[in-house]
Scaffold this motif. Structure first.
Motif, PDB file in Angstrom:
ATOM      1  N   TYR A   1      10.627 -12.227  24.010  1.00 13.32           N
ATOM      2  CA  TYR A   1       9.930 -11.196  23.226  1.00 13.32           C
ATOM      3  C   TYR A   1       8.923 -10.438  24.084  1.00 13.32           C
ATOM      4  O   TYR A   1       8.743  -9.218  23.931  1.00 13.32           O
ATOM      5  CB  TYR A   1       9.219 -11.824  22.033  1.00 13.32           C
ATOM      6  CG  TYR A   1      10.058 -11.977  20.800  1.00 13.32           C
ATOM      7  CD1 TYR A   1      10.711 -10.886  20.227  1.00 13.32           C
ATOM      8  CD2 TYR A   1      10.192 -13.218  20.180  1.00 13.32           C
ATOM      9  CE1 TYR A   1      11.470 -11.026  19.082  1.00 13.32           C
ATOM     10  CE2 TYR A   1      10.959 -13.371  19.030  1.00 13.32           C
ATOM     11  CZ  TYR A   1      11.591 -12.268  18.484  1.00 13.32           C
ATOM     12  OH  TYR A   1      12.353 -12.410  17.354  1.00 13.32           O
TER      13      TYR A   1
ATOM     14  N   CYS B   1       9.158  -9.732  27.210  1.00 14.38           N
ATOM     15  CA  CYS B   1       9.933  -8.749  27.987  1.00 14.38           C
ATOM     16  C   CYS B   1      10.290  -7.544  27.128  1.00 14.38           C
ATOM     17  O   CYS B   1      10.151  -6.388  27.554  1.00 14.38           O
ATOM     18  CB  CYS B   1      11.214  -9.396  28.518  1.00 14.38           C
ATOM     19  SG  CYS B   1      10.932 -10.721  29.700  1.00 14.38           S
ATOM     20  N   LEU B   2      10.758  -7.810  25.915  1.00  9.42           N
ATOM     21  CA  LEU B   2      11.163  -6.726  25.018  1.00  9.42           C
ATOM     22  C   LEU B   2       9.986  -5.807  24.700  1.00  9.42           C
ATOM     23  O   LEU B   2      10.094  -4.580  24.811  1.00  9.42           O
ATOM     24  CB  LEU B   2      11.733  -7.320  23.732  1.00  9.42           C
ATOM     25  CG  LEU B   2      12.063  -6.337  22.603  1.00  9.42           C
ATOM     26  CD1 LEU B   2      13.171  -5.389  23.034  1.00  9.42           C
ATOM     27  CD2 LEU B   2      12.456  -7.095  21.333  1.00  9.42           C
TER      28      LEU B   2
ATOM     29  N   PHE C   1      17.010  -5.013  26.712  1.00 10.86           N
ATOM     30  CA  PHE C   1      17.288  -5.000  25.279  1.00 10.86           C
ATOM     31  C   PHE C   1      18.568  -5.772  24.954  1.00 10.86           C
ATOM     32  O   PHE C   1      18.677  -6.396  23.896  1.00 10.86           O
ATOM     33  CB  PHE C   1      17.414  -3.563  24.777  1.00 10.86           C
ATOM     34  CG  PHE C   1      16.152  -2.755  24.893  1.00 10.86           C
ATOM     35  CD1 PHE C   1      14.925  -3.363  25.063  1.00 10.86           C
ATOM     36  CD2 PHE C   1      16.193  -1.378  24.843  1.00 10.86           C
ATOM     37  CE1 PHE C   1      13.756  -2.628  25.169  1.00 10.86           C
ATOM     38  CE2 PHE C   1      15.031  -0.617  24.946  1.00 10.86           C
ATOM     39  CZ  PHE C   1      13.806  -1.251  25.108  1.00 10.86           C
TER      40      PHE C   1
ATOM     41  N   VAL D   1      18.455  -9.590  24.205  1.00 13.46           N
ATOM     42  CA  VAL D   1      17.914  -9.987  22.907  1.00 13.46           C
ATOM     43  C   VAL D   1      19.045 -10.406  21.973  1.00 13.46           C
ATOM     44  O   VAL D   1      18.968 -11.429  21.281  1.00 13.46           O
ATOM     45  CB  VAL D   1      17.088  -8.843  22.281  1.00 13.46           C
ATOM     46  CG1 VAL D   1      16.730  -9.159  20.833  1.00 13.46           C
ATOM     47  CG2 VAL D   1      15.828  -8.592  23.106  1.00 13.46           C
TER      48      VAL D   1
END
Length: 400
Positions: A233, A235-236, A325, A328
């Motif tokens: 999360y 990283c996102l 992305f 994920v």
């Protein structure tokens, strides 16, 4: 005592397609609230914080922080009062916060309203997961979560374009009216069509919650799943909060940003579909580890290209952002499923603790990475590479 015959509202279960679409749109409240705001960040910075434009990024992480904090409470409330009442109360808070944001004239107040918007949106996130866990388990739950995440992931493909159009006609304040309308429509759909799925209510007592908490933290795989999700999360959210500035300030793609982001989102959405096809055959642990290892390699290439030839780095930056992305869809649903598998009897609280811990922890990591933006993508790329490497090490220790 079962509550199955005393509930009000619809009683007939939704068909698979409508169920996936509804759960996806509920969770998409989060994606819409974040991604549609990205094109408005320069206007927000100019309007409310012209002396320090990087502070506009905090409207993203403030929302995520509120979402994480709210997640701790939504699960226990959903286990005590039911899935439907909890979600509707969250929607009311979200909509009210949007109304306040429309009229704010200070960055501090806007950040506060973004936190409370996140608090409200957390209900949609946790309740959707709890409803899925009420009705499925194991690899079938992982497959269903992947399909729901695919619907969720498609929203970012159009959200920045919608946001840019709204900002063009009404200014950034009009976005908050759009957020409220979206929440009203999805909440009405849920209220009219989705039956209550909670069969046995749990008392909202400290001793019960403490016992559930002790049970969760006693499981090493649950702890490792939370740590791995926190890093992914981070990283996102670091990538999300800085991507508009990188496209605009580094590569001069101001007007083209919504279209590039749409391409990235569509490509990233395919990860959830891919996961739904391979997770049954390969297993969740193998998919997670392979995805993270691939991301480490792509991140290393991104850093190397920027250091060697910044002028020729735009293509690899787009590929790298897409990959951040993309993972994920290959990891978070599987990590949630692995952690939730032994926790079905406390699904609501478990979902809250898992998501709340990961989200709040990720903000503490992502915000400094995003604010380190110095006119180049290098600080964000380095920060994300470190996080992904740690996530890989932690994920490898989770038993399949």
């Amino acid at each position: 005592m079962s509550q199955a015959h005393t509930r009000r509202g619809p009683t007939q279960a939704l068909g698979p397609r409508e169920f996936i679409a509804l759960m996806g749109m509920l969770t998409a409240t989060i994606a819409f609230s974040i991604d549609a705001l990205l094109p408005a960040l320069p206007d927000i910075a100019q309007s409310l914080t012209p002396s320090n434009p990087n502070n506009a990024q905090l409207t993203i992480t403030a929302f995520v922080l509120g979402m994480g904090i709210g997640t701790f409470f939504v699960g226990p409330l959903a286990d005590r009062f039911g899935r439907r009442p909890t979600l509707i109360c969250g929607a009311v808070l979200y909509i009210a916060s949007c109304m306040v944001a429309i009229f704010t004239t200070e960055i501090t107040l806007l950040l506060i309203t973004r936190v409370t918007m996140g608090l409200g949106a957390s209900a949609a996130r946790v309740v959707a997961m709890a409803i899925v866990r009420d009705q499925t388990s194991g690899r079938e739950m992982a497959r269903l979560m992947s399909l729901i995440m695919m619907v969720f992931a498609l929203v970012p493909a159009i959200a920045p374009s919608i946001g840019a159009v709204i900002v063009g006609f009404t200014g950034w304040r009009g976005l908050f009216a759009a957020f409220a309308v979206f929440s009203i429509l999805t909440s009405l759909w849920f209220l009219i069509r989705q039956p209550e799925t909670l069969v046995q209510k749990r008392p909202l007592a400290f001793t019960s919650l403490a016992a559930a908490f002790r049970e969760m933290v006693s499981l090493s795989d649950v702890r490792r799943s939370i740590m791995t999700q926190t890093l992914i999360y981070a990283c996102l959210f670091a990538a999300l909060s800085s991507t508009q500035q990188v496209f605009a300030d580094v590569y001069g793609q101001v007007s083209q940003f919504p279209y590039w982001f749409a391409l990235i989102a569509v490509l990233a959405a395919s990860a959830s579909f891919l996961n739904s096809k391979i997770v049954i055959k390969l297993g969740m642990q193998r998919v997670i580890s392979t995805a993270l290892l691939g991301q480490i390699a792509i991140s290393a290439v991104m850093i190397s290209v920027w250091l060697l030839s910044p002028a020729n780095s735009f293509g690899i930056y787009v590929i790298w952002t897409t990959s951040v992305f993309f993972i994920v869809g290959l990891t978070l649903g599987n990590l949630n499923t692995l952690a939730m598998e032994p926790l079905g009897h406390i699904a609501g609280f478990a979902a809250s603790l898992l998501q709340g811990s990961a989200t709040v922890g990720s903000v503490l990591i992502a915000a400094p990475i995003g604010l380190a933006f110095d006119g180049t993508p290098l600080p964000v790329a380095i920060g994300i590479t470190v996080c992904i490497t740690l996530a890989y090490v932690t994920a490898r220790r989770i038993r399949p």
